[in-house]
Design a protein around this motif. Structure first.
Motif, mmCIF file in Angstrom:
data_model
loop_
_atom_site.group_PDB
_atom_site.id
_atom_site.type_symbol
_atom_site.label_atom_id
_atom_site.label_comp_id
_atom_site.label_asym_id
_atom_site.label_seq_id
_atom_site.Cartn_x
_atom_site.Cartn_y
_atom_site.Cartn_z
ATOM 1 N N LEU A 88 50.624 -57.493 1.514
ATOM 2 C CA LEU A 88 51.525 -57.230 0.389
ATOM 3 C C LEU A 88 52.683 -56.330 0.810
ATOM 4 O O LEU A 88 53.825 -56.519 0.373
ATOM 5 C CB LEU A 88 50.752 -56.590 -0.766
ATOM 6 N N LYS A 89 52.382 -55.367 1.686
ATOM 7 C CA LYS A 89 53.446 -54.499 2.191
ATOM 8 C C LYS A 89 54.397 -55.288 3.081
ATOM 9 O O LYS A 89 55.629 -55.148 2.994
ATOM 10 C CB LYS A 89 52.840 -53.335 2.976
ATOM 11 N N ALA A 90 53.853 -56.139 3.945
ATOM 12 C CA ALA A 90 54.689 -56.927 4.841
ATOM 13 C C ALA A 90 55.585 -57.887 4.075
ATOM 14 O O ALA A 90 56.728 -58.151 4.474
ATOM 15 C CB ALA A 90 53.809 -57.699 5.824
ATOM 16 N N LEU A 91 55.085 -58.408 2.954
ATOM 17 C CA LEU A 91 55.857 -59.333 2.133
ATOM 18 C C LEU A 91 56.732 -58.611 1.105
ATOM 19 O O LEU A 91 57.374 -59.278 0.279
ATOM 20 C CB LEU A 91 54.903 -60.298 1.410
ATOM 21 N N LYS A 92 56.687 -57.267 1.151
ATOM 22 C CA LYS A 92 57.522 -56.421 0.282
ATOM 23 C C LYS A 92 57.172 -56.557 -1.200
ATOM 24 O O LYS A 92 58.024 -56.355 -2.075
ATOM 25 C CB LYS A 92 59.016 -56.707 0.504
#
Length: 230
Positions: A88-92
């Motif tokens: 989720l962090k990588a996909l913003k």
């Protein structure tokens, strides 16, 4: 006797109303405790205790099957939630893996509810698995639902929910079984106190969010105990 005021975020304020500065060592220890007893890890610690320390919970399980139980707990309570958050962090979709805001918590909480429901559903359909393990999984699932609902209004402490669930679960099996749990319960309460204090020292939560979180964990596990153990 003069009492010190409390700031809006629950921290102690000095006599002139300014927040007291926390010693860097205390802040480091607070962060360390928060990481060691993160809600993703606490259920695994409890399962490890049940599998390897409890004298008769898994007495009929082979060493291979015991490892399987721990692996199942790790995958659903730790690995998948952590991977989900990192993705989720990588996909913003979220701003930080620490989930500092209520908005950041929405999707991870929903995802975790899925993992927790799945492991509860699997364990409850395995007749050889002790019902206490099923009660623990249901308590964690119920706690995630409460956390999701509470998150609509305020940033409830997930750490406090985790240790509240842990303490209630251990107290329950201590009351139901004729075993000497004094040492284990003492350790559990000390850990719960350290974690809740750490969340206040780090400034991540105020007292209301911590106390409410702990009570939410207690309530969720009590509900699970009534459903499964009675």
């Amino acid at each position: 006797m003069q009492t010190l005021p409390i700031t809006d975020n629950g921290s102690i304020a000095s006599a002139n109303g300014e927040p007291e500065t926390t010693h860097p060592v205390l802040k480091f220890l607070a962060k360390l405790i928060s990481y060691l007893f993160h809600p993703c890890f606490v259920p695994v610690y409890v399962v490890l205790f049940l599998v390897y320390e409890h004298p008769n919970m898994f007495v009929g399980f082979s060493p291979k099957n015991k490892i399987l139980v721990v692996a199942q707990a790790f995958m659903m309570f730790s690995f998948f939630p952590i991977i989900t958050t990192l993705l989720l962090k990588a996909l913003k979709f979220i701003d930080s893996i620490q989930l500092p805001t209520q908005k950041d918590r929405i999707i991870p909480l929903i995802a975790n509810m899925t993992w927790y429901f799945w492991i509860w559903h699997v364990w409850r359909n395995l007749p050889d698995y002790p019902k206490e393990l099923v009660a623990l999984a249901l308590g964690i699932f119920a706690a995630s639902i409460i956390a999701m609902l509470a998150n609509i209004k305020f940033k409830i402490s997930l750490h406090a929910i985790g240790v509240g669930t842990m303490v209630t679960f251990l107290v329950t099996i201590a009351l139901q079984q004729s075993l000497h749990f004094a040492v284990y319960l003492s350790v559990a309460f000390i850990i719960a106190g350290l974690v809740c204090t750490a969340r206040l020292i780090s400034g991540s939560h105020n007292t209301f969010e911590v106390y409410t979180g702990f009570l939410a964990g207690v309530g969720a596990q009590l509900i699970a105990n009534v459903v499964v153990l009675n």
